[in-house]
Motif scaffolding. Structure first.
Motif, PDB file in Angstrom:
ATOM      1  N   THR A  59      -0.638   1.025  -5.102  1.00 35.51           N
ATOM      2  CA  THR A  59       0.428   0.281  -4.444  1.00 35.51           C
ATOM      3  C   THR A  59       1.760   0.586  -5.120  1.00 35.51           C
ATOM      4  O   THR A  59       1.822   1.207  -6.180  1.00 35.51           O
ATOM      5  CB  THR A  59       0.153  -1.237  -4.491  1.00 35.51           C
ATOM      6  OG1 THR A  59       0.019  -1.640  -5.861  1.00 35.51           O
ATOM      7  CG2 THR A  59      -1.119  -1.586  -3.733  1.00 35.51           C
ATOM      8  N   THR A 114       1.645   2.889   3.382  1.00 35.31           N
ATOM      9  CA  THR A 114       2.379   2.151   4.411  1.00 35.31           C
ATOM     10  C   THR A 114       3.546   2.984   4.947  1.00 35.31           C
ATOM     11  O   THR A 114       4.366   3.462   4.168  1.00 35.31           O
ATOM     12  CB  THR A 114       2.937   0.832   3.842  1.00 35.31           C
ATOM     13  OG1 THR A 114       1.871   0.063   3.294  1.00 35.31           O
ATOM     14  CG2 THR A 114       3.644   0.025   4.928  1.00 35.31           C
ATOM     15  N   ARG A 120      -6.481  -0.217  -4.196  1.00 32.79           N
ATOM     16  CA  ARG A 120      -5.808   1.038  -3.879  1.00 32.79           C
ATOM     17  C   ARG A 120      -4.494   1.133  -4.641  1.00 32.79           C
ATOM     18  O   ARG A 120      -4.053   0.160  -5.255  1.00 32.79           O
ATOM     19  CB  ARG A 120      -5.542   1.136  -2.380  1.00 32.79           C
ATOM     20  CG  ARG A 120      -4.595   0.067  -1.846  1.00 32.79           C
ATOM     21  CD  ARG A 120      -4.726  -0.068  -0.349  1.00 32.79           C
ATOM     22  NE  ARG A 120      -6.051  -0.520   0.019  1.00 32.79           N
ATOM     23  CZ  ARG A 120      -6.559  -0.411   1.253  1.00 32.79           C
ATOM     24  NH1 ARG A 120      -5.840   0.133   2.207  1.00 32.79           N
ATOM     25  NH2 ARG A 120      -7.768  -0.838   1.525  1.00 32.79           N
ATOM     26  N   ASP A 131       0.834  -1.205   0.000  1.00 32.20           N
ATOM     27  CA  ASP A 131       0.000   0.000   0.000  1.00 32.20           C
ATOM     28  C   ASP A 131       0.871   1.259   0.000  1.00 32.20           C
ATOM     29  O   ASP A 131       1.840   1.360   0.753  1.00 32.20           O
ATOM     30  CB  ASP A 131      -0.889  -0.039   1.254  1.00 32.20           C
ATOM     31  CG  ASP A 131      -1.903   1.094   1.300  1.00 32.20           C
ATOM     32  OD1 ASP A 131      -1.876   1.957   0.411  1.00 32.20           O
ATOM     33  OD2 ASP A 131      -2.708   1.105   2.245  1.00 32.20           O
ATOM     34  N   ALA A 177      -6.006  -5.457  -3.324  1.00 32.35           N
ATOM     35  CA  ALA A 177      -5.340  -5.255  -2.032  1.00 32.35           C
ATOM     36  C   ALA A 177      -5.877  -6.254  -1.014  1.00 32.35           C
ATOM     37  O   ALA A 177      -7.070  -6.580  -1.008  1.00 32.35           O
ATOM     38  CB  ALA A 177      -5.542  -3.826  -1.534  1.00 32.35           C
TER      39      ALA A 177
END
Length: 949
Positions: free
Chosen positions: A367, A73, A365, A70, A114
């Motif tokens: 990444t 992150t 999402r 992600d 995800a």
């Protein structure tokens, strides 16, 4: 010592590069090397080099990188915390050994699937379904303890996380204590133990701490003057004040009223971090009298998260239960004697593994992938420092294999980075020095007096020299190279012989970002021409170039053009065709769906670096777009939207929110997707509402009118009554519009600084759209062109002045200060229609004496009360009638009442005096821009009251 077993192994390894790689991959990493067709082709080509069949070899293959995590992150770097999307090439993450590992590649993946991966210690990490994990799989554990036994995809593991007996199937390694490498150790501003104790038992807003332990008092007193403040009612505990600059240091650390662990403490050495933990444990930690379980309690969420990161950075296992962190520490985390005596050392049953407990599909999402420079290719991700995997680099095997074939062979290794070349050399050296290599090839030994990672020799006279392909040259000017770093002298040692005696191996000679620029790219090409070719290019000295294609004139392109037919080229595109169908080159690494996703993110990069098919950039429609950090203050700032709905199933809906100013269009947000209307309609409505758009222009082609109505309906349902939606038919040729407006698009469009990261697929289409030839998609370019076309565009009626005749009565409307603008218009009425005659439009007040020649007839002026003097001054200068009225407070109602009549007003053809007024009319939103429309509504009201229309 060797025996027949190792004779057989040696014979097996020396039978070819592939068998050597398979054996030593297993020996080094404890897992099977997964062989694919392209590995066989590469190894066969390398074997032909050793056998003398190939002298000049080019291998073009896609870049190597990890799977996606992600974008949001948090990643711990040597410079502190960053979002994954903010990590750049050259940053340092932390590997499984706790040491910094350099980021060699960063690859945004756009929007992917995800999955939320949950662990037994309560932590979690969001990754793509194709993300690779290095895991221990239950029932596959063997004598190679501590090795990562298998590589699994997230999606693959999600199918079965538990064995039939209910036990968890997979666990991942826990990071060893991180050890930041610094040029010089920095002294922490507050002793870490004292700082840790203050974090636990100190006042959030004062230089005070509370304790009942004399050991703590003595520890503070050894560093600072302290005073007794109060005794707590509970009895033993006393509150102490700390002097000597303690509070000013806390302020500099930013922890007053905001307790947390500053990054300089999280990145300090292991002893300092452990002392910090001891301070927190002595203040807010406990150790069970019977269970001997250590725990730490913080109700402050941020402090608890920081404490957990600190604990895991020390290589310890921990779990959370509400505000309590349960810790398993291999050494005593207390200094206070009353707590320390309860601690008992851990035994094997206390050491816990980080098991995967659940994998859940979550919303798609953005990444991103990383390639890191560590031997096991693991790096820590998230605040919980979860170890994730990076793909294996295999090119280093050839050099160690070549030394097994001939210990006197010499290898020259070049790469774009001196550090990268040195690291590769160091890894080859470590392979040769490994116990397994020595057992299989006892006749290969490294000379003890030449064991540097940049340059080293075997006892047989072979060896390796590693350096940058071009970077070192630039520091010496005009091609002159300092003797100490003179590559020419090093090349003298690589003399040809009648048998395989080594090779020149060039791995990625130029950075991808440099390949686009002529100067660094040509410098690498010329360095090869002037320094390497003249000394190494003989019929017996092989040259191997391994790289992804980056430009049509990169080193591979240059050599194939200057030496046609002399090079054996092994091109390995990421997508191949079998029986007329697409297939991924290596399904284990990249599925065909994943490759297509990367292609959508940046088709130019994909075609060049992944398909090994570089195309000229000179034919691209657009160059480098302008960007902004903050939108400047302007006289005009109209929030608009342009939406182009998808024509066919393969097309994209492109909806662009932007602010139209006199400087240009400042892009706010972009919705760019191939999803169905069920998704795009509500998302467009939400975006228009979020950005407070005043006017949305939606193409009515191919269902756009229905789309516009539905979007408008959904906006009203969520409380947005402000945005006006209009649809129109786009009849002009799309390619012609894009081409003819391209320079305006470049000059008038401003993107946010991080726009390529925020909207990667949209950016890819813009950056790869070509002036000539067939383009796969044009949706982004079409919509962006529309934003420029809508600047100042308004449907107005025009007339030629001879059409209205002469001797018409002239009327004049003056607004000296309407929202900071001066507007004056003159007009006449003929045949029941209003014809504009003249206009003054200015962002500053025009003096009354300048109006004399502009006004002749029936004049009306609308002014705020404070400008009565302006009307008086004007009245003194004229000899005709002037009617003055006070400024209206409800302009919007006035405009709405006469909007239909305004559309019937005629403007003089080819009269530039009205251009600013017409542009202002087109920007009307009823809030920020209304001046032109209001003046014209006053004209209409006056004409209607006179019953002339």
């Amino acid at each position: 010592m060797m025996g027949e077993g190792y004779d057989y192994i040696r014979a097996f390894c020396l039978s070819g590069t592939l068998n050597y790689t398979r054996y030593f991959f297993k020996a080094r990493f404890g897992r099977k090397f997964v062989v694919n067709d392209h590995h066989v082709k590469i190894c066969q080509a390398l074997d032909d080099v050793i056998d003398g069949k190939i002298k000049k070899l080019i291998i073009n293959i896609a870049p190597r990188y990890s799977k996606a995590i992600d974008n949001e992150t948090p990643m711990l770097t040597m410079n502190g915390w960053k979002k994954a999307s903010e990590v750049q090439i050259g940053d340092y993450l932390f590997g499984s050994d706790g040491k910094p590992t350099k980021v060699l590649g960063v690859y945004p993946q756009g929007i992917t699937d995800a999955y939320n991966v949950e662990f037994s210690d309560g932590t979690h990490l969001v990754t793509s379904g194709d993300h690779l994990w290095a895991v221990h799989e239950r029932k596959r554990w063997d004598k190679l303890k501590g090795q990562h036994k298998v590589i699994k995809r997230t999606k693959e593991m999600s199918e079965r996380l538990y064995d039939s007996d209910g036990h968890k199937k997979y666990d991942i390694p826990i990071i060893k204590p991180i050890s930041p490498i610094r040029n010089e150790e920095k002294i922490l501003p507050i002793d870490p133990y004292l700082f840790g104790y203050w974090l636990g038992n100190g006042s959030s807003y004062k230089a005070e701490f509370c304790t009942m332990d004399i050991e703590v008092v003595q520890a503070f007193r050894s560093k600072y003057p302290i005073t007794i403040r109060t005794h707590q009612n509970a009895g033993k505990a006393t509150e102490y004040g700390i002097r000597g600059g303690f509070v000013s240091t806390l302020k500099k650390l930013g922890v007053i009223g905001n307790k947390h662990i500053p990054i300089q403490y999280l990145l300090s050495d292991i002893d300092s971090r452990f002392a910090l933990l001891q301070g927190m444990m002595d203040s807010d930690g406990t150790c069970g009298a019977i269970s001997h379980q250590c725990s730490l309690c913080f109700v402050n969420d941020r402090l608890r998260k920081d404490a957990r990161t600190l604990i895991e950075s020390l290589g310890m296992y921990c779990t959370e239960c509400g505000p309590i962190i349960m810790i398993r520490s291999p050494k005593n985390p207390f200094r206070l004697e009353r707590k320390s005596r309860k601690y008992k050392p851990l035994n094997k049953r206390h050491f816990s593994k980080r098991f995967i407990t659940a994998i859940t599909k979550v919303q798609d999402r953005e990444t991103i992938c990383f390639r890191v420079d560590s031997e096991d290719h693991l790096f820590a991700a998230g605040r919980d420092l979860i170890l994730t995997h990076n793909t294996e680099l295999v090119v280093k095997n050839f050099i160690s294999y070549g030394l097994a074939v001939n210990p006197s062979a010499k290898f020259l290794h070049l790469s774009y980075s001196d550090d990268l070349a040195n690291d590769n050399s160091e890894e080859v050296r470590d392979i040769v020095k490994s116990e397994e290599y020595k057992r299989v090839f006892p006749y290969v030994d490294i000379k003890k007096t030449s064991d540097a990672k940049k340059k080293w020799y075997t006892t047989e006279g072979g060896g390796m020299y590693a350096t940058a392909s071009g970077g070192q040259v630039t520091g010496f000017g005009a091609g002159a190279v300092d003797d100490e770093n003179d590559l020419s002298k090093e090349l003298e040692e690589f003399k040809p012989s009648s048998k395989f005696a080594g090779a020149l191996i060039i791995d990625d000679p130029v950075k991808p970002e440099d390949a686009i620029s002529d100067t660094p790219r040509e410098k690498v090409n010329q360095r090869f021409e002037t320094t390497i070719r003249n000394r190494v290019n003989s019929r017996n000295t092989p040259i191997i170039i391994i790289m992804q294609r980056l430009h049509e004139h990169d080193l591979c392109g240059y050599l194939m053009e200057t030496e046609p037919g002399e090079w054996t080229v092994l091109s390995l595109p990421a997508i191949i065709y079998e029986n007329g169908k697409e297939k991924a080159l290596w399904e284990f690494k990249h599925t065909i769906e994943e490759l297509h996703r990367m292609q959508r993110v940046n088709s130019y990069v994909f075609e060049t670096q992944y398909m090994q098919n570089p195309t000229p950039m000179e034919g691209l429609m657009y160059g480098k777009f302008k960007t902004y950090e903050a939108i400047p203050i302007t006289n005009r700032a109209i929030r608009k939207n342009y939406t182009d709905t998808a024509d066919t199933g393969s097309d994209y809906l492109c909806s662009i929110d932007y602010i139209d100013t006199e400087i240009g269009n400042f892009i706010l947000d972009v919705l760019f997707t191939q999803k169905e209307m069920e998704f795009t309609e509500p998302e467009t409505a939400k975006m228009l509402t979020k950005d407070q758009i005043s006017k949305a222009n939606i193409e009515s082609n191919n269902g756009g009118r229905g789309f516009a109505r539905n979007v408008e309906k959904q906006m009203r349902m969520i409380g947005n009554s402000k945005t006006q939606v209009s649809w129109f038919h786009q009849s002009k040729n799309k390619e012609v519009r894009i081409f003819t407006r391209s320079s305006e698009v470049m000059n008038l469009t401003y993107f946010p600084a991080d726009w390529e990261r925020r909207w990667p697929e949209f950016a890819s289409q813009l950056k790869t759209y070509r002036k000539r030839g067939k383009n796969a998609h044009d949706d982004a370019c079409d919509a962006l062109t529309g934003t420029v076309e809508m600047r100042g565009e308004v449907d107005v009626l025009y007339y030629k002045k001879e059409e209205i005749g002469v001797n018409n009565q002239i009327f004049v409307e003056i607004h000296p200060n309407i929202n900071g603008l001066f507007i004056m218009v003159s007009y006449c009425v003929a045949g029941g229609k209003i014809f504009m005659i003249d206009c003054l439009f200015s962002d500053s007040l025009i003096s009354a004496d300048r109006l004399i020649n502009k006004t002749d007839g029936n004049v009306q002026m609308e002014i705020p009360v404070e400008m009565k003097h302006y009307a008086d001054d004007y009245r003194k200068l004229i000899d005709h009638d002037l009617w003055v009225r006070e400024e209206s407070t409800d302009k919007k109602t006035m405009i709405e009442s006469y909007k239909s009549i305004i559309k019937t007003i005629y403007f003089p053809e080819s009269d530039d005096s009205f251009s600013a007024l017409i542009a202002n009319m087109s920007d009307y939103d009823g809030i920020n821009s209304f001046e032109g429309m209001y003046v014209l509504s006053c004209v209409c009201a006056r004409a209607k009251s006179s019953k002339v229309i």
